[in-house]
Design a protein around this motif. Structure first.
Motif, PDB file in Angstrom:
ATOM      1  N   ALA A  34       6.316 -22.813 -18.352  1.00 11.30           N
ATOM      2  CA  ALA A  34       5.128 -22.036 -18.707  1.00 11.30           C
ATOM      3  C   ALA A  34       5.420 -21.019 -19.807  1.00 11.30           C
ATOM      4  CB  ALA A  34       4.570 -21.340 -17.472  1.00 11.30           C
ATOM      5  N   ASP A  88       2.239 -25.422 -10.085  1.00  6.17           N
ATOM      6  CA  ASP A  88       2.914 -24.129 -10.217  1.00  6.17           C
ATOM      7  C   ASP A  88       4.008 -23.917  -9.190  1.00  6.17           C
ATOM      8  OD1 ASP A  88       1.081 -23.713  -8.084  1.00  6.17           O
ATOM      9  OD2 ASP A  88       1.112 -21.562  -8.462  1.00  6.17           O
ATOM     10  N   TYR A 127      -5.713 -24.562 -19.850  1.00  4.74           N
ATOM     11  CA  TYR A 127      -5.307 -25.296 -18.649  1.00  4.74           C
ATOM     12  C   TYR A 127      -4.385 -24.477 -17.747  1.00  4.74           C
ATOM     13  CZ  TYR A 127      -7.195 -29.143 -21.382  1.00  4.74           C
ATOM     14  OH  TYR A 127      -8.017 -29.930 -22.137  1.00  4.74           O
ATOM     15  N   GLU A 128      -4.187 -23.196 -18.076  1.00  4.88           N
ATOM     16  CA  GLU A 128      -3.385 -22.317 -17.222  1.00  4.88           C
ATOM     17  C   GLU A 128      -4.244 -21.273 -16.512  1.00  4.88           C
ATOM     18  OE1 GLU A 128       0.114 -20.683 -19.113  1.00  4.88           O
ATOM     19  OE2 GLU A 128       0.240 -22.397 -20.468  1.00  4.88           O
ATOM     20  N   ALA A 167      -2.621 -26.715 -14.725  1.00  7.89           N
ATOM     21  CA  ALA A 167      -1.299 -26.202 -14.346  1.00  7.89           C
ATOM     22  C   ALA A 167      -1.262 -25.687 -12.917  1.00  7.89           C
ATOM     23  CB  ALA A 167      -0.868 -25.104 -15.314  1.00  7.89           C
ATOM     24  N   TRP A 189       0.185 -29.636 -20.755  1.00  4.64           N
ATOM     25  CA  TRP A 189      -0.342 -29.810 -19.398  1.00  4.64           C
ATOM     26  C   TRP A 189      -1.207 -31.062 -19.277  1.00  4.64           C
ATOM     27  CZ3 TRP A 189       2.530 -26.771 -16.727  1.00  4.64           C
ATOM     28  CH2 TRP A 189       2.897 -25.517 -17.210  1.00  4.64           C
TER      29      TRP A 189
END
Length: 381
Positions: free
Chosen positions: A194, A185, A164-165, A181, A57
């Protein structure tokens, strides 16, 4: 968020108060005590760095960094209870979910049941390992109720923050990774990317918890031949991807997550269970489970809770009361946690310990909210 069934929608704001868990007398959320095994639970946090790949990411980061929380049996009878998350993680999560009217550090004061950095207990190679992967934007801590239950029942549990998600991951020294992220998305192929990222994360975590690369003092207690993965939303979808990538994972559970990784025509023969809300009933609005069901060639189950919400399989409903929010659906916060714990534990006991669990074979009078589905007939009962 645009990932139907895999993203984590904003926390709900209106529903009858009876649907939410009561906060403590001090107004902070409380994680219900484990009911399985009777063992005290310890917990610790690991910082892991995979120098073999750049961060997917944040390409300028030359290594993928992960934070992992471990829950495990201990003999400790006291000590400091583990924090649920940091104050900054609480702030960024509540801001990200647009929750207002409460102190932004409130989630960091959530009461847990595990003792911080307690010594692990068990015999050598005697404890199965379960990896937990949370929903998109959600920190690993939001699966604490399930993790503590499994650890009390004799499992080592590794909850992974996929950096980072989610809205905030705190690294050593206080550095915070926010949700990069989240800016992509809605892009085509995001879900496939992902779950692939998470599959790689999980394999790296297994490398660092077992074998020669083990980094945890209790790693010798783990039986590396008995590993499973459980995830919620896109974390559940990632269980499929991780099993396809890594044969060390003997079984998996997807809790209410649309799947993206394509199972090859030869099928996936290891045990797998779908567990979801009404939208994931056979023939429902999400057809990814129908597609994958035909390619699951080993032991498999499909469980639906028609009264559940997407978040019923996580801690979110348990937090809602203290946040002044409601929880949609007819399954209360406490009941959702109880049912999730029971079915996940039954699956793991059966497939990692070889212990019969009739709960998985027929409808249960104890849990009438849960239905076992027969996708071939598009029915659940």
């Amino acid at each position: 968020m645009s990932l139907t069934g895999c993203s984590t929608p904003a926390l709900p704001r209106s529903v009858p108060a009876a649907a939410s868990a009561r906060p403590s007398a001090t107004g902070v959320p409380v994680i219900p005590a484990p009911t399985a095994g009777g063992r005290p639970v310890g917990t610790t946090t690991l910082y892991l760095k995979d120098a073999s790949r750049p961060d997917p990411w944040v390409p300028e980061a030359e290594a993928r960094e992960l934070m992992v929380t471990l829950w495990y049996p201990t003999r400790a009878s006291g000590g400091r209870r583990a924090p649920y998350m940091t104050a900054k993680e609480s702030e960024l999560t509540l801001r990200g979910k647009k929750v207002t009217g409460v102190p932004y550090d409130l989630l960091s004061r959530t009461r847990t049941n595990a003792y911080q950095d307690a010594e692990p207990a068990g015999r050598r190679a005697g404890l199965p390992l379960v990896v937990l992967s949370p929903g998109f934007t959600m920190p690993r801590g939001t699966l604490t109720a399930l993790a503590e239950e499994l650890a009390a029942g004799g499992y080592v549990v590794a909850g992974v923050d996929h950096a980072y998600e989610n809205y905030a991951t705190t690294f050593p020294g206080g550095r915070v990774a926010e949700c990069v992220a989240c800016d992509s998305d809605g892009d085509p192929g995001f879900g496939t990317k992902a779950v692939g990222v998470r599959a790689a994360d999980v394999s790296f975590v297994l490398d660092r918890l077992t074998g020669r690369g083990a980094r945890w003092e209790g790693s010798a207690l783990i039986d590396a031949s008995r590993i499973a993965m459980v995830g919620h939303s896109i974390g559940g979808a990632s269980a499929v991807a991780a099993m396809l990538k890594d044969p060390r994972i003997r079984g998996g559970i997807d809790m209410d997550g649309t799947t993206y990784a394509r199972i090859p025509k030869r099928g996936l023969s290891r045990p797998f269970m779908f567990m979801g809300s009404a939208g994931h009933a056979p023939g429902g609005r999400d057809n990814s489970w129908d597609r994958d069901w035909r390619l699951l060639t080993g032991w498999k189950r499909w469980v639906v809770l028609p009264g559940a919400d997407h978040q019923s399989f996580t801690d979110v409903p348990l937090l809602a009361g203290a946040l002044g929010l409601g929880v949609p659906g007819t399954v209360s916060a406490a009941r959702g946690a109880e049912i999730t714990r029971a079915y996940v534990r039954a699956f793991l006991d059966l497939h990692l310990r070889g212990e019969p669990r009739p709960l998985l074979d027929k409808p249960s009078s104890r849990y009438p909210e849960a239905e076992l589905c027969a996708p071939e007939r598009k029915t659940c009962e």
